[in-house]
Design a protein around this motif. Sequence first.
Motif, PDB file in Angstrom:
ATOM      1  N   GLU A 107       0.856  -1.184   0.000  1.00 32.39           N
ATOM      2  CA  GLU A 107       0.000   0.000   0.000  1.00 32.39           C
ATOM      3  C   GLU A 107       0.897   1.240   0.000  1.00 32.39           C
ATOM      4  OE1 GLU A 107      -3.430   0.276   0.015  1.00 32.39           O
ATOM      5  OE2 GLU A 107      -3.386  -1.866  -0.410  1.00 32.39           O
ATOM      6  N   GLY A 108       0.396   2.303  -0.587  1.00 30.33           N
ATOM      7  CA  GLY A 108       1.134   3.555  -0.528  1.00 30.33           C
ATOM      8  C   GLY A 108       1.209   4.247  -1.870  1.00 30.33           C
ATOM      9  N   LYS A 109       2.182   5.113  -1.978  1.00 27.31           N
ATOM     10  CA  LYS A 109       2.363   5.934  -3.173  1.00 27.31           C
ATOM     11  C   LYS A 109       3.315   5.232  -4.144  1.00 27.31           C
ATOM     12  CE  LYS A 109       1.675  10.198  -0.561  1.00 27.31           C
ATOM     13  NZ  LYS A 109       2.278  11.490  -0.218  1.00 27.31           N
ATOM     14  N   GLY A 110       3.779   5.981  -5.137  1.00 30.31           N
ATOM     15  CA  GLY A 110       4.638   5.428  -6.168  1.00 30.31           C
ATOM     16  C   GLY A 110       6.080   5.229  -5.728  1.00 30.31           C
ATOM     17  N   ILE A 111       6.846   4.664  -6.652  1.00 30.91           N
ATOM     18  CA  ILE A 111       8.257   4.353  -6.439  1.00 30.91           C
ATOM     19  C   ILE A 111       9.074   5.123  -7.479  1.00 30.91           C
ATOM     20  CG2 ILE A 111       9.999   2.529  -6.466  1.00 30.91           C
ATOM     21  CD1 ILE A 111       7.616   0.559  -5.921  1.00 30.91           C
ATOM     22  N   TRP A 112      10.048   5.891  -7.017  1.00 28.27           N
ATOM     23  CA  TRP A 112      10.939   6.630  -7.914  1.00 28.27           C
ATOM     24  C   TRP A 112      12.153   5.756  -8.182  1.00 28.27           C
ATOM     25  CZ3 TRP A 112      13.740  11.798  -6.389  1.00 28.27           C
ATOM     26  CH2 TRP A 112      14.483  12.260  -7.476  1.00 28.27           C
ATOM     27  N   LEU A 113      12.314   5.310  -9.418  1.00 30.28           N
ATOM     28  CA  LEU A 113      13.516   4.596  -9.839  1.00 30.28           C
ATOM     29  C   LEU A 113      14.504   5.657 -10.291  1.00 30.28           C
ATOM     30  CD1 LEU A 113      15.174   2.153 -10.469  1.00 30.28           C
ATOM     31  CD2 LEU A 113      13.873   1.841 -12.578  1.00 30.28           C
ATOM     32  N   LEU A 114      15.419   6.007  -9.402  1.00 31.47           N
ATOM     33  CA  LEU A 114      16.296   7.152  -9.589  1.00 31.47           C
ATOM     34  C   LEU A 114      17.447   6.868 -10.550  1.00 31.47           C
ATOM     35  CD1 LEU A 114      17.016   9.658  -6.902  1.00 31.47           C
ATOM     36  CD2 LEU A 114      18.986   8.740  -8.091  1.00 31.47           C
TER      37      LEU A 114
END
Length: 178
Positions: A107-114
Amino acid sequence: MKKVKVFIAVSLDGFIAYPDGGMDWLAGLSGPTLNEFRDKTFYDSIDTVIMGNGAYREIASFDMDWPYKDKATYVLSRRNDNLPPKANVSYLTENVLERIRQIKCQEGKGIWLLGGGQTIRLLLNHDLVDELHLCYIPVMLGEGIPLFPCKMKSSKWKLSDNKPFENGILKVDYQHIA
C-alpha cells in the motif's frame, strides 16, 4: 499497486553521467533548477526510492544531508557492506526482482527509480517500470553512462505529457503500454 517511475536528467546524446559516474555536468543549469523539473506533484506522488549502488554512492558523496530522508530508500547492490549509511536506506542484495515486486504490491504511493542505467535496464527488462519522466538537458557529453544501456528488451510507450522550458530543457513523460 504502486507504480515504478523513472525520473531522470539525460543529455541530448543519451547519457545520464560521465564515464566515471560524475554528474557535475548538471551543475550551473540556467533557469529552473532540477528541483523545479522534479516538481512537488511528482515528489509527493512517491513514498519510495530505488537506486543502484553507483547512484547511491554519488548522491551520498555530496556534502549535504540525505535528500530522501522522508522516503523509504532501497539500494540495489551485490554487497550491503562498505556503503555509507544514510537514514531510511535498506540494501537489496538478494532476490532483487522479487523484492521489488513485493514493494510494488505494498500500500502507498509510487516508487521513484532514480538510476543508474544498469538498474533502469534491469527493471525495464522485467516489465517493472510503469512511467518514464525524462528531462533532456541541452548538453552533449560525447561519452558516459547511457540512460538505456545495450540489450534492452523491446517495449512500447505512450506519450502522456511534454513541457519545454525557456532554457532549452525538455521534460517528456511516457506511460508503459502493457
